[in-house]
Design a protein around this motif. Structure first.
Motif, PDB file in Angstrom:
ATOM      1  N   ILE A  90      -6.553  38.968 -33.182  1.00 56.21           N
ATOM      2  CA  ILE A  90      -6.443  38.146 -34.379  1.00 56.21           C
ATOM      3  C   ILE A  90      -7.650  38.397 -35.278  1.00 56.21           C
ATOM      4  CG2 ILE A  90      -6.271  35.797 -35.281  1.00 56.21           C
ATOM      5  CD1 ILE A  90      -3.824  36.667 -33.715  1.00 56.21           C
ATOM      6  N   PHE A  91      -7.402  38.537 -36.559  1.00 50.88           N
ATOM      7  CA  PHE A  91      -8.459  38.823 -37.529  1.00 50.88           C
ATOM      8  C   PHE A  91      -8.714  37.559 -38.350  1.00 50.88           C
ATOM      9  CE2 PHE A  91     -10.569  42.510 -39.657  1.00 50.88           C
ATOM     10  CZ  PHE A  91     -11.205  41.805 -40.659  1.00 50.88           C
ATOM     11  N   HIS A  92      -9.962  37.049 -38.342  1.00 50.01           N
ATOM     12  CA  HIS A  92     -10.299  35.845 -39.105  1.00 50.01           C
ATOM     13  C   HIS A  92     -10.658  36.221 -40.537  1.00 50.01           C
ATOM     14  CE1 HIS A  92     -11.819  31.857 -40.040  1.00 50.01           C
ATOM     15  NE2 HIS A  92     -12.905  32.442 -40.556  1.00 50.01           N
ATOM     16  N   LEU A  93     -10.116  35.476 -41.493  1.00 47.16           N
ATOM     17  CA  LEU A  93     -10.356  35.735 -42.905  1.00 47.16           C
ATOM     18  C   LEU A  93     -11.099  34.578 -43.559  1.00 47.16           C
ATOM     19  CD1 LEU A  93      -6.844  37.114 -43.981  1.00 47.16           C
ATOM     20  CD2 LEU A  93      -8.923  38.457 -43.591  1.00 47.16           C
ATOM     21  N   ASP A  94     -12.164  34.889 -44.270  1.00 47.58           N
ATOM     22  CA  ASP A  94     -12.868  33.912 -45.096  1.00 47.58           C
ATOM     23  C   ASP A  94     -12.462  34.126 -46.546  1.00 47.58           C
ATOM     24  OD1 ASP A  94     -14.436  32.646 -43.067  1.00 47.58           O
ATOM     25  OD2 ASP A  94     -15.676  34.461 -42.998  1.00 47.58           O
ATOM     26  N   PRO A  95     -12.417  33.064 -47.325  1.00 51.13           N
ATOM     27  CA  PRO A  95     -11.999  33.226 -48.722  1.00 51.13           C
ATOM     28  C   PRO A  95     -13.032  33.997 -49.542  1.00 51.13           C
ATOM     29  CG  PRO A  95     -12.749  30.986 -48.335  1.00 51.13           C
ATOM     30  CD  PRO A  95     -12.692  31.642 -46.990  1.00 51.13           C
ATOM     31  N   VAL A  96     -12.550  34.613 -50.585  1.00 45.37           N
ATOM     32  CA  VAL A  96     -13.427  35.308 -51.527  1.00 45.37           C
ATOM     33  C   VAL A  96     -14.142  34.260 -52.374  1.00 45.37           C
ATOM     34  CG1 VAL A  96     -13.524  36.929 -53.451  1.00 45.37           C
ATOM     35  CG2 VAL A  96     -11.868  37.281 -51.595  1.00 45.37           C
ATOM     36  N   ASN A  97     -15.451  34.406 -52.515  1.00 47.02           N
ATOM     37  CA  ASN A  97     -16.218  33.503 -53.373  1.00 47.02           C
ATOM     38  C   ASN A  97     -16.074  34.010 -54.811  1.00 47.02           C
ATOM     39  OD1 ASN A  97     -18.150  32.010 -54.777  1.00 47.02           O
ATOM     40  ND2 ASN A  97     -19.519  31.892 -53.010  1.00 47.02           N
ATOM     41  N   THR A  98     -14.978  33.602 -55.451  1.00 48.83           N
ATOM     42  CA  THR A  98     -14.656  34.151 -56.771  1.00 48.83           C
ATOM     43  C   THR A  98     -15.694  33.765 -57.822  1.00 48.83           C
ATOM     44  OG1 THR A  98     -13.184  32.260 -57.127  1.00 48.83           O
ATOM     45  CG2 THR A  98     -12.176  34.307 -56.354  1.00 48.83           C
ATOM     46  N   ALA A  99     -16.261  32.555 -57.715  1.00 46.39           N
ATOM     47  CA  ALA A  99     -17.263  32.123 -58.695  1.00 46.39           C
ATOM     48  C   ALA A  99     -18.513  32.990 -58.601  1.00 46.39           C
ATOM     49  CB  ALA A  99     -17.605  30.651 -58.482  1.00 46.39           C
ATOM     50  N   ASN A 100     -18.973  33.228 -57.375  1.00 42.40           N
ATOM     51  CA  ASN A 100     -20.162  34.054 -57.181  1.00 42.40           C
ATOM     52  C   ASN A 100     -19.881  35.510 -57.564  1.00 42.40           C
ATOM     53  OD1 ASN A 100     -22.760  34.725 -56.494  1.00 42.40           O
ATOM     54  ND2 ASN A 100     -22.426  34.694 -54.288  1.00 42.40           N
ATOM     55  N   MET A 101     -18.663  35.988 -57.228  1.00 41.10           N
ATOM     56  CA  MET A 101     -18.303  37.353 -57.580  1.00 41.10           C
ATOM     57  C   MET A 101     -18.303  37.529 -59.094  1.00 41.10           C
ATOM     58  SD  MET A 101     -14.866  39.566 -56.585  1.00 41.10           S
ATOM     59  CE  MET A 101     -13.816  38.680 -57.717  1.00 41.10           C
ATOM     60  N   ALA A 102     -17.765  36.539 -59.807  1.00 43.45           N
ATOM     61  CA  ALA A 102     -17.759  36.610 -61.266  1.00 43.45           C
ATOM     62  C   ALA A 102     -19.174  36.609 -61.820  1.00 43.45           C
ATOM     63  CB  ALA A 102     -16.957  35.440 -61.842  1.00 43.45           C
ATOM     64  N   ALA A 103     -20.049  35.808 -61.220  1.00 37.36           N
ATOM     65  CA  ALA A 103     -21.438  35.737 -61.688  1.00 37.36           C
ATOM     66  C   ALA A 103     -22.162  37.062 -61.468  1.00 37.36           C
ATOM     67  CB  ALA A 103     -22.165  34.608 -60.967  1.00 37.36           C
ATOM     68  N   LYS A 104     -21.925  37.705 -60.325  1.00 31.62           N
ATOM     69  CA  LYS A 104     -22.594  38.967 -60.030  1.00 31.62           C
ATOM     70  C   LYS A 104     -22.083  40.116 -60.904  1.00 31.62           C
ATOM     71  CE  LYS A 104     -23.868  39.917 -55.804  1.00 31.62           C
ATOM     72  NZ  LYS A 104     -23.905  40.150 -54.341  1.00 31.62           N
TER      73      LYS A 104
END
Length: 785
Positions: A90-104
């Motif tokens: 089983i592969f565990h997935l964490d959500p994408v930090n879209t706010a931080n990604m947009a800031a970077k």
């Protein structure tokens, strides 16, 4: 557009300063809704109520933590998925930090947005003076939402937003249309619709196809322009449209400029300020500005368009069917109802699944079609007659060619061309009692006949098929055409005879879609010229030896009295000789590598399946790996061509058996295998065959020449029909689509001047350059290796 790289901190991607053409690399976010829909919840662990994405996808490949973790193979409408996973457990997935990604990504994105806003203002200022109105086109997809937000910050509030509702939209597109109006309450929003429903027009025009895309004009561009005409109460107008077209979506768009007049419509200037944006930039802009996103993307649809589109892929239809159950059914039923084919149990599903409906090139496969008017030529006098040729429509559309003058004492009328001296070109219309009518035109001289003949034929086609679909009205820049309730009116005082309303293939979208073409029986009439002989290897050897001395036949010719005429027919169809009976470069290939050279016979096979109706019938009728006895083939032949004489059928099948048994086309590892007892062929089986990539390239140039096209999609190349203009190398050899794509990508890498391809978003495209090269040039490549 920028390249991007994985960012472990945000579980997203960061833009890099490297730029380039990354058509095949569009990447998109993957949400919980899609993971659940495709069954990935069985192998991935994630929060099902999380609104942010969990992973990323590129075409059919899924990425998590920057690594390839899964892919969907051969997704087809109506069939279960076949996912492949590249991890254990089983592969565990964490959500994408879209706010931080947009800031970077803000530094690069801020520059892009500023440049785009500046370009929007430049485009508006440059062309507004020659436009009656500017508008922002809205489709409900991510690109149009981003475009609207950027344009809203720059353009005056007097510029409205126009949504062309094709009546084939996804349900969530209507939802976002309602949402987006609330976001920009000060701007005007207009809804454009055609007069008739989509399903009604699918029945009246026949379902659209890849080569007959009447739907875009009738249900999208024309309604938008007519809507603006009605709004401004103008009979004619020039519009300026801001549209969300991007280069990255397809290879063909790399040639686009970000501004173009008359690109899609004579009355419109298209402005494309997002042309150089990539999908990743669009999603970043969406995240940064918290823009609404069509729910369809959350379920895995890679694009938002019509529910049933002839350009769509099997994967797209699979997702639409699963996300919106029952939405496709009315269109599928219409496809079956309008088809001339008689489907047995289960065959209709196979027809839909094989994309057969998308490959239609005329009305020959429709239950109802429209024939060209019967034509009788008597030197300078030409008469046409058709039961579809209506008097009212004829006298409207003839106005587009010139002024009409009448002789009050008779039914004689005169077509007065601009600048023409004298009374004009005399013509007469006579109504037929059974319906329709007859038109006779008497041309004053050959030059006038040559000039007017194709235009009059367009008028006759329009008069036979026009139902007032708005397409011609939208093309008219003079305001001479008005359409209401399916009726067309042409103002002879406004018409400037520019013929822009004729700039549709065959003059009319409906006629082009429903036209009758050459009958299969007529196409097969030449099989008697084979005299029961098939194309034999020793004939090719003789051609190699004699070269241009093979023709004409003489008493001492190595082949017999009847073999030379038969060889002549086969050689032309195999493209071993040209129309002047001169040997082609293909003969040089056999001279260099021997007459048993497998790739040489693959080149021959491509020529035959496209030029020899007998072989074309065999490939379109015989299923791969299914054995057919001669009697079974005869039955299939008779069922397909019931009007063909039995002697012609026997001659054709004898020639086919003779060719396959006496050439490398019927040996081990070839396109067919034979079961033979003595000299008797007991059965024939068509086989899939691996071929040299140059054979594929040769086939692409051959079909480009036959269809007068340069761009194709894998989806349409997978269709096989006897009435088709061509048979693709994919179908000629039974090549698997994924293998075919890899071959095309390899050809693009090795021969970039000969082929380009991109496979993304289901809008896969293969482009060749027939204006620069020919099939003969591909043989020269083979000779050089």
């Amino acid at each position: 557009m920028y390249d991007y790289q994985w960012d472990e901190e945000t579980h997203g991607y960061l833009l890099t300063t490297q730029t380039g053409k990354f058509v095949a690399n569009e990447i998109r976010p993957v949400y919980a809704e899609e993971l659940n829909l495709i069954g990935f919840d069985r192998r991935f662990e994630f929060d099902p109520v999380e609104r942010r994405p969990f992973m990323w996808a590129q075409k059919n490949v899924y990425y998590a933590n920057g690594e390839k973790v899964a892919q969907l193979n051969g997704t087809q409408y109506g069939k279960p998925l076949s996912p492949e996973f590249f991890f254990e457990g089983i592969f565990h997935l964490d959500p994408v930090n879209t706010a931080n990604m947009a800031a970077k990504n803000a530094d690069i994105m801020d520059i892009m947005v500023v440049d785009t806003k500046r370009r929007v203002k430049e485009l508006y200022d440059k062309d507004f003076h020659r436009s009656d109105i500017a508008y922002i086109a809205f489709s409900g997809g991510k690109d149009s939402v981003a475009l609207l937000d950027i344009c809203n910050r720059v353009l005056p509030l007097s510029v409205p937003v126009v949504f062309s509702d094709t009546d084939m939209e996804l349900p969530d597109t209507y939802t976002i249309w309602e949402e987006i109006q609330k976001r920009y309450p000060e701007r005007e929003f207009l809804l454009a619709r055609p007069e008739s429903s989509a399903l009604e027009n699918w029945k009246r025009f026949g379902p659209p196809s890849r080569t007959i895309r009447w739907c875009c004009s009738v249900h999208k561009s024309a309604p938008a322009l007519v809507c603006l005409k009605r709004k401004l109460n103008k009979t004619a107008l020039q519009t300026m449209a801001f549209v969300g077209v991007r280069r990255e979506e397809s290879y063909s768009r790399f040639g686009y400029e970000d501004s173009g007049a008359g690109v899609k419509n004579a009355s419109q200037i298209n402005q494309m300020p997002l042309l150089d944006w990539g999908a990743h930039e669009i999603f970043l802009y969406t995240f940064t500005n918290d823009l609404p996103m069509n729910r369809a993307y959350r379920y895995g649809l890679t694009r938002v368009g019509c529910a049933m589109c002839p350009e769509s892929s099997d994967k797209y239809e699979w997702f639409v069917d699963r996300v919106y159950p029952g939405l496709l059914a009315p269109y599928l039923n219409t496809i079956i109802e309008t088809s001339s084919k008689t489907f047995r149990k289960g065959e209709s599903e196979a027809f839909i699944g094989s994309s057969g409906w998308q490959a239609r090139r005329s009305g020959m496969t429709l239950r109802e079609s429209i024939p060209n008017p019967l034509e009788e030529v008597n030197t300078l006098e030409v008469t046409w007659q058709s039961p579809y040729l209506t008097k009212l429509l004829f006298f409207e559309w003839i106005k587009t060619l010139g002024n009409i003058e009448s002789d009050e004492r008779s039914e004689q009328r005169y077509l007065k061309l601009s600048g023409q001296l004298g009374s004009g070109v005399p013509f007469k219309y006579i109504s037929a009692q059974a319906g329709g009518g007859m038109v006779t035109v008497r041309f004053p001289d050959s030059a006038t006949k040559a000039k007017l003949l194709p235009l009059i034929k367009n008028v006759l086609r329009k008069a036979s098929a026009c139902i007032g679909c708005w397409s011609c009205e939208s093309q008219c820049t003079a305001g001479a055409i008005h359409t209401k309730d399916g009726a067309v009116y042409i103002d002879e005082f406004r018409c400037v005879h520019c013929l822009k309303c004729h700039d549709i293939e065959n003059g009319c979208w409906r006629f082009n879609s429903m036209r009758e073409t050459e009958t299969p029986q007529k196409m097969l009439s030449g099989i008697n010229s084979y005299f029961n002989f098939g194309l034999r290897e020793n004939w090719v050897a003789t051609l190699v030896d004699l070269d241009d001395r093979f023709f004409p036949w003489h008493q001492d010719h190595p082949l017999g009295n009847k073999m030379v005429p038969s060889a002549s027919a086969w050689f032309r169809q195999a493209m071993l000789v040209n129309s002047s009976k001169k040997p082609t470069a293909l003969v040089e290939l056999f001279r260099a590598y021997g007459t048993s050279y497998p790739s040489g016979w693959d080149f021959i096979w491509l020529g035959l399946v496209n030029n020899a109706p007998l072989v074309k019938w065999f490939v379109t009728e015989a299923q791969l790996d299914m054995s057919y006895s001669p009697d079974e083939l005869s039955e299939l032949f008779g069922r397909r061509f019931p009007e063909l004489k039995q002697s012609a059928k026997d001659c054709g099948l004898s020639a086919l058996k003779d060719m396959l048994s006496k050439s490398p086309l019927g040996c081990d590892g070839a396109v067919t295998s034979l079961e033979v007892k003595g000299r008797t062929v007991l059965s024939i089986t068509r086989r899939a065959k691996e071929v040299d990539p140059l054979v594929v390239l040769y086939g692409m140039y051959l079909i480009a020449q036959k269809s007068d096209r340069s761009g194709f999609t894998v989806r349409e190349l997978m269709s096989v029909d006897f009435e088709s203009a061509y048979i693709s190398p994919l179908m000629a050899f039974g090549i698997e689509p994924e293998m075919f794509k890899r071959q095309c990508q390899g050809l693009q890498s090795r021969y970039p001047n000969f082929m380009s391809c991109t496979f993304t978003h289901g809008l896969d495209e293969i482009t060749v350059f027939p204006h620069n090269y020919s099939a003969e040039d591909i043989i020269q490549l083979a000779l050089g290796e």
